[in-house]
Scaffold this motif. Structure first.
Motif, PDB file in Angstrom:
ATOM      1  N   THR A   1      20.254   9.308   3.364  1.00  0.00           N
ATOM      2  CA  THR A   1      19.813  10.773   3.929  1.00  0.00           C
ATOM      3  C   THR A   1      19.128  11.593   2.907  1.00  0.00           C
ATOM      4  O   THR A   1      18.866  12.776   3.124  1.00  0.00           O
ATOM      5  CB  THR A   1      20.877  11.281   4.927  1.00  0.00           C
ATOM      6  N   GLU A   2      19.193  11.194   1.613  1.00  0.00           N
ATOM      7  CA  GLU A   2      18.793  12.266   0.647  1.00  0.00           C
ATOM      8  C   GLU A   2      17.231  12.354   0.714  1.00  0.00           C
ATOM      9  O   GLU A   2      16.574  11.267   0.851  1.00  0.00           O
ATOM     10  CB  GLU A   2      19.074  11.579  -0.869  1.00  0.00           C
ATOM     11  N   PRO A   3      16.524  13.567   0.516  1.00  0.00           N
ATOM     12  CA  PRO A   3      15.280  13.622   0.581  1.00  0.00           C
ATOM     13  C   PRO A   3      14.115  12.772  -0.450  1.00  0.00           C
ATOM     14  O   PRO A   3      13.225  12.519  -0.172  1.00  0.00           O
ATOM     15  CB  PRO A   3      15.215  15.215   0.291  1.00  0.00           C
ATOM     16  N   ALA A   4      14.946  12.476  -1.500  1.00  0.00           N
ATOM     17  CA  ALA A   4      14.284  11.705  -2.448  1.00  0.00           C
ATOM     18  C   ALA A   4      13.962  10.399  -2.291  1.00  0.00           C
ATOM     19  O   ALA A   4      13.269   9.751  -2.942  1.00  0.00           O
ATOM     20  CB  ALA A   4      15.133  11.964  -3.852  1.00  0.00           C
ATOM     21  N   VAL A   5      14.504   9.780  -1.309  1.00  0.00           N
ATOM     22  CA  VAL A   5      14.549   8.537  -0.853  1.00  0.00           C
ATOM     23  C   VAL A   5      13.588   8.042  -0.096  1.00  0.00           C
ATOM     24  O   VAL A   5      13.337   8.955   1.129  1.00  0.00           O
ATOM     25  CB  VAL A   5      15.945   7.796  -0.256  1.00  0.00           C
ATOM     26  N   GLU A   6      12.535   7.316  -0.245  1.00  0.00           N
ATOM     27  CA  GLU A   6      11.529   7.080   0.687  1.00  0.00           C
ATOM     28  C   GLU A   6      11.576   5.632   1.223  1.00  0.00           C
ATOM     29  O   GLU A   6      11.795   4.584   0.392  1.00  0.00           O
ATOM     30  CB  GLU A   6      10.032   6.897  -0.134  1.00  0.00           C
TER      31      GLU A   6
ATOM     32  N   HIS B   1       8.660  17.105 -12.135  1.00  0.00           N
ATOM     33  CA  HIS B   1       8.958  16.826 -10.854  1.00  0.00           C
ATOM     34  C   HIS B   1      10.113  17.901 -10.241  1.00  0.00           C
ATOM     35  O   HIS B   1      10.823  18.263 -11.046  1.00  0.00           O
ATOM     36  CB  HIS B   1       9.167  15.632 -10.482  1.00  0.00           C
ATOM     37  N   GLN B   2      10.348  18.126  -8.979  1.00  0.00           N
ATOM     38  CA  GLN B   2      11.083  18.853  -8.410  1.00  0.00           C
ATOM     39  C   GLN B   2      12.623  17.826  -7.944  1.00  0.00           C
ATOM     40  O   GLN B   2      13.450  18.367  -7.946  1.00  0.00           O
ATOM     41  CB  GLN B   2      10.784  19.390  -7.197  1.00  0.00           C
ATOM     42  N   GLN B   3      12.238  16.591  -7.844  1.00  0.00           N
ATOM     43  CA  GLN B   3      13.407  15.694  -7.619  1.00  0.00           C
ATOM     44  C   GLN B   3      12.905  14.298  -8.048  1.00  0.00           C
ATOM     45  O   GLN B   3      11.615  13.821  -8.137  1.00  0.00           O
ATOM     46  CB  GLN B   3      13.535  15.496  -6.122  1.00  0.00           C
ATOM     47  N   PRO B   4      13.820  13.359  -8.438  1.00  0.00           N
ATOM     48  CA  PRO B   4      13.410  12.052  -8.645  1.00  0.00           C
ATOM     49  C   PRO B   4      12.728  11.259  -7.454  1.00  0.00           C
ATOM     50  O   PRO B   4      12.723  11.752  -6.454  1.00  0.00           O
ATOM     51  CB  PRO B   4      14.570  11.451  -9.081  1.00  0.00           C
ATOM     52  N   LEU B   5      12.395  10.033  -7.807  1.00  0.00           N
ATOM     53  CA  LEU B   5      11.612   9.321  -6.648  1.00  0.00           C
ATOM     54  C   LEU B   5      12.564   8.041  -6.542  1.00  0.00           C
ATOM     55  O   LEU B   5      12.717   7.374  -7.575  1.00  0.00           O
ATOM     56  CB  LEU B   5      10.205   8.954  -6.932  1.00  0.00           C
TER      57      LEU B   5
ATOM     58  N   GLU C   1       0.864  -1.204   0.084  1.00  0.00           N
ATOM     59  CA  GLU C   1      -0.013  -0.109   0.180  1.00  0.00           C
ATOM     60  C   GLU C   1       1.024   1.215  -0.129  1.00  0.00           C
ATOM     61  O   GLU C   1       0.367   2.152  -0.689  1.00  0.00           O
ATOM     62  CB  GLU C   1      -0.945  -0.134   1.211  1.00  0.00           C
ATOM     63  N   GLU C   2       1.882   1.200   0.969  1.00  0.00           N
ATOM     64  CA  GLU C   2       2.953   2.325   0.804  1.00  0.00           C
ATOM     65  C   GLU C   2       3.482   2.612  -0.440  1.00  0.00           C
ATOM     66  O   GLU C   2       3.744   3.574  -0.920  1.00  0.00           O
ATOM     67  CB  GLU C   2       3.779   2.209   2.150  1.00  0.00           C
ATOM     68  N   LEU C   3       3.966   1.609  -1.317  1.00  0.00           N
ATOM     69  CA  LEU C   3       4.597   1.517  -2.487  1.00  0.00           C
ATOM     70  C   LEU C   3       3.693   2.243  -3.563  1.00  0.00           C
ATOM     71  O   LEU C   3       4.046   3.110  -4.102  1.00  0.00           O
ATOM     72  CB  LEU C   3       5.040   0.095  -2.763  1.00  0.00           C
TER      73      LEU C   3
ATOM     74  N   THR D   1      19.625  18.792 -14.158  1.00  0.00           N
ATOM     75  CA  THR D   1      18.460  19.347 -15.317  1.00  0.00           C
ATOM     76  C   THR D   1      17.108  18.510 -15.257  1.00  0.00           C
ATOM     77  O   THR D   1      16.967  17.397 -14.740  1.00  0.00           O
ATOM     78  CB  THR D   1      19.165  18.849 -16.553  1.00  0.00           C
ATOM     79  N   ASN D   2      16.023  19.179 -16.024  1.00  0.00           N
ATOM     80  CA  ASN D   2      14.718  18.475 -15.700  1.00  0.00           C
ATOM     81  C   ASN D   2      14.478  16.973 -15.762  1.00  0.00           C
ATOM     82  O   ASN D   2      13.925  16.170 -15.338  1.00  0.00           O
ATOM     83  CB  ASN D   2      13.759  19.364 -16.489  1.00  0.00           C
ATOM     84  N   GLU D   3      15.203  16.498 -17.019  1.00  0.00           N
ATOM     85  CA  GLU D   3      15.167  15.140 -17.523  1.00  0.00           C
ATOM     86  C   GLU D   3      15.598  14.052 -16.430  1.00  0.00           C
ATOM     87  O   GLU D   3      15.011  12.982 -16.358  1.00  0.00           O
ATOM     88  CB  GLU D   3      15.744  14.532 -18.884  1.00  0.00           C
ATOM     89  N   PHE D   4      16.637  14.483 -15.373  1.00  0.00           N
ATOM     90  CA  PHE D   4      17.131  13.530 -14.489  1.00  0.00           C
ATOM     91  C   PHE D   4      16.122  13.752 -13.219  1.00  0.00           C
ATOM     92  O   PHE D   4      16.543  13.266 -12.302  1.00  0.00           O
ATOM     93  CB  PHE D   4      18.475  14.000 -14.076  1.00  0.00           C
ATOM     94  N   LEU D   5      15.216  14.547 -13.307  1.00  0.00           N
ATOM     95  CA  LEU D   5      14.347  14.946 -12.002  1.00  0.00           C
ATOM     96  C   LEU D   5      13.141  14.026 -12.207  1.00  0.00           C
ATOM     97  O   LEU D   5      12.245  13.840 -11.199  1.00  0.00           O
ATOM     98  CB  LEU D   5      13.867  16.330 -11.886  1.00  0.00           C
ATOM     99  N   ASN D   6      12.972  13.471 -13.553  1.00  0.00           N
ATOM    100  CA  ASN D   6      11.464  12.717 -13.691  1.00  0.00           C
ATOM    101  C   ASN D   6      12.020  11.171 -13.875  1.00  0.00           C
ATOM    102  O   ASN D   6      11.852  10.485 -15.003  1.00  0.00           O
ATOM    103  CB  ASN D   6      10.995  13.092 -15.042  1.00  0.00           C
ATOM    104  N   VAL D   7      12.359  10.700 -12.805  1.00  0.00           N
ATOM    105  CA  VAL D   7      13.019   9.071 -12.740  1.00  0.00           C
ATOM    106  C   VAL D   7      12.446   8.458 -11.724  1.00  0.00           C
ATOM    107  O   VAL D   7      12.427   9.045 -10.467  1.00  0.00           O
ATOM    108  CB  VAL D   7      14.423   9.309 -12.958  1.00  0.00           C
ATOM    109  N   VAL D   8      12.139   7.327 -11.714  1.00  0.00           N
ATOM    110  CA  VAL D   8      11.838   6.335 -10.731  1.00  0.00           C
ATOM    111  C   VAL D   8      12.894   5.450 -10.226  1.00  0.00           C
ATOM    112  O   VAL D   8      13.199   4.728 -11.010  1.00  0.00           O
ATOM    113  CB  VAL D   8      10.483   5.609 -10.611  1.00  0.00           C
ATOM    114  N   TYR D   9      13.533   5.175  -9.209  1.00  0.00           N
ATOM    115  CA  TYR D   9      14.564   4.331  -8.941  1.00  0.00           C
ATOM    116  C   TYR D   9      13.721   3.619  -7.510  1.00  0.00           C
ATOM    117  O   TYR D   9      13.385   3.987  -6.594  1.00  0.00           O
ATOM    118  CB  TYR D   9      15.750   5.057  -8.088  1.00  0.00           C
TER     119      TYR D   9
END
Length: 374
Positions: free
Chosen positions: A305-310, A154-158, A139-141, A257-265
């Motif tokens: 510790t990066e903000p993009a990491v959930e 997006h402002q940052q990758p996920l 559910e969280e995923l 750059t913008n293209e590297f902010l629209n990525v899911v890891y």
């Protein structure tokens, strides 16, 4: 004439000889006449006419006249009232509201279309059907994926970092994610990276990091051209040498750059399993495991510790989940899933006991081997 009569009366009353001069007598007569006239006017104003109605000059009459001054029309007569002046701003205000409504509606429709492209509902059904004992984590995923994939900018990758003990289905989950996203978007925009196979030698860590950085850049550039969001599913992250983690951390920064902010890891790892196991055995849930898990991971590498990491902790599997693994594996191998036989096989595994529940120490890792021995 009246003045003369009045003078004669005064003379008779006062005697034949008067001590008053003619001028003074005239002034007295004028004063008496003025007083008599003012008294008569006051009485006539406040009095009622003989037929019971008010005097025309009375204040009540004047008020009633003012009250009745409006024009009365017959019931069958059309009344033409003067038109009120309309403000010229009202039509523009109405037009502005309509435009805003249309834009908001189109934005919502575009968000829905963007999410539908990735078929997240189908993915959720598949994960709940094939991944056992991870209801809360799934559910969280899905919540994170729904929020991120609902828009393109997006402002940052996920970065979704899933952690748990060995044998709970992390690698299976990674294969399901890779298979699904390859079926809904370009196959070349989905990278399934296995550290153990693609970078087996620690001595070649820098070379592996360089190759991974080049691969990410190529895929991201292609995704930008196709206006898609690429997916990088990295399994066995605990085996990644520091240079690889350093490279990944660079791509998780928000100053790109913008293209590297629209990525899911998606990171899959056994790192932090000790903290998760302690939390589950203590509280029978992974709730509250995020904080100790992040503290433990931050000591391993600053990438967590990066903000993009959930962080998403994966729970231990209970005995009933292990039985489900046996049933599924026996069905795939062509064995009749005898429940009594499955129960006996499940009893051969080792378990943690806490809060009246049994948690398999190795999850479903030994299931395949035991089914192959049948």
């Amino acid at each position: 004439m009246d003045a003369q009569v009045e003078t004669d009366r005064d003379e008779k009353e006062g005697g034949s000889a008067s001590i008053l001069s003619p001028q003074l007598k005239a002034m007295i007569r004028i004063k008496k006449k003025y007083l008599k006239r003012s008294n008569s006017v006051r009485l006539s104003t406040n009095s009622v006419v003989s037929d019971g109605s008010l005097h025309p000059k009375s204040p009540q009459t004047r008020k009633s006249k003012r009250r009745k001054s409006r024009v009365l029309f017959p019931n069958d007569t059309l009344i033409f009232k003067p038109k009120k002046e309309r403000s010229g701003a009202n039509p523009f205000l109405l037009l502005f509201i309509v435009i805003v409504f249309i834009q908001v509606y189109n934005a919502i429709e575009n968000l829905d279309d963007h999410v539908l492209k990735y078929d997240l509902e189908g993915l959720e059904r598949s994960l709940h059907r094939e991944v056992f004992g991870q209801q809360k984590a799934l559910e969280e995923l899905m919540d994170h994926l729904n929020d991120y994939l609902s828009t393109y900018a997006h402002q940052q990758p996920l970065a979704l970092s899933l952690h748990g003990a060995s044998g709970i289905g992390k690698s299976h989950l990674g294969r399901l994610l890779a298979r699904h996203f390859r079926s809904v978007i370009d196959d070349k925009l989905v990278v399934h990276y296995l550290s153990k196979h693609q970078c087996p030698l620690q001595d070649a860590a820098k070379h592996c990091a360089s190759k991974l950085a080049q691969r990410i850049s190529e895929v991201v550039t292609r995704a930008e051209e196709e206006e898609q969001i690429p997916f990088f599913i990295l399994d066995e992250v605990e085996l990644m040498p520091p240079p690889l983690l350093d490279t990944l951390q660079v791509f998780l920064k928000s100053n790109q750059t913008n293209e590297f902010l629209n990525v899911v890891y998606v990171f899959l790892s056994t790192l932090g399993q000790r903290e998760i196991t302690a939390q589950v055995l203590q509280n029978a849930s992974t709730a509250g495991a995020h904080k100790p898990l992040r503290e433990a991971l931050s000591l391993i590498h600053p990438i967590w510790t990066e903000p993009a990491v959930e962080l998403i902790p994966l729970s231990l599997l209970e005995r009933e989940h292990v039985i489900q693994c046996f049933l599924e594996e026996m069905t795939l191998e062509g064995f009749y899933p005898d429940l009594n036989h499955v129960e006996r096989l499940a009893d051969e595994l080792a378990y943690h006991t806490a809060a009246g529940k049994q948690y398999a120490k190795t999850g479903c890792k030994q299931v395949v081997g035991k089914v192959n021995q049948l």
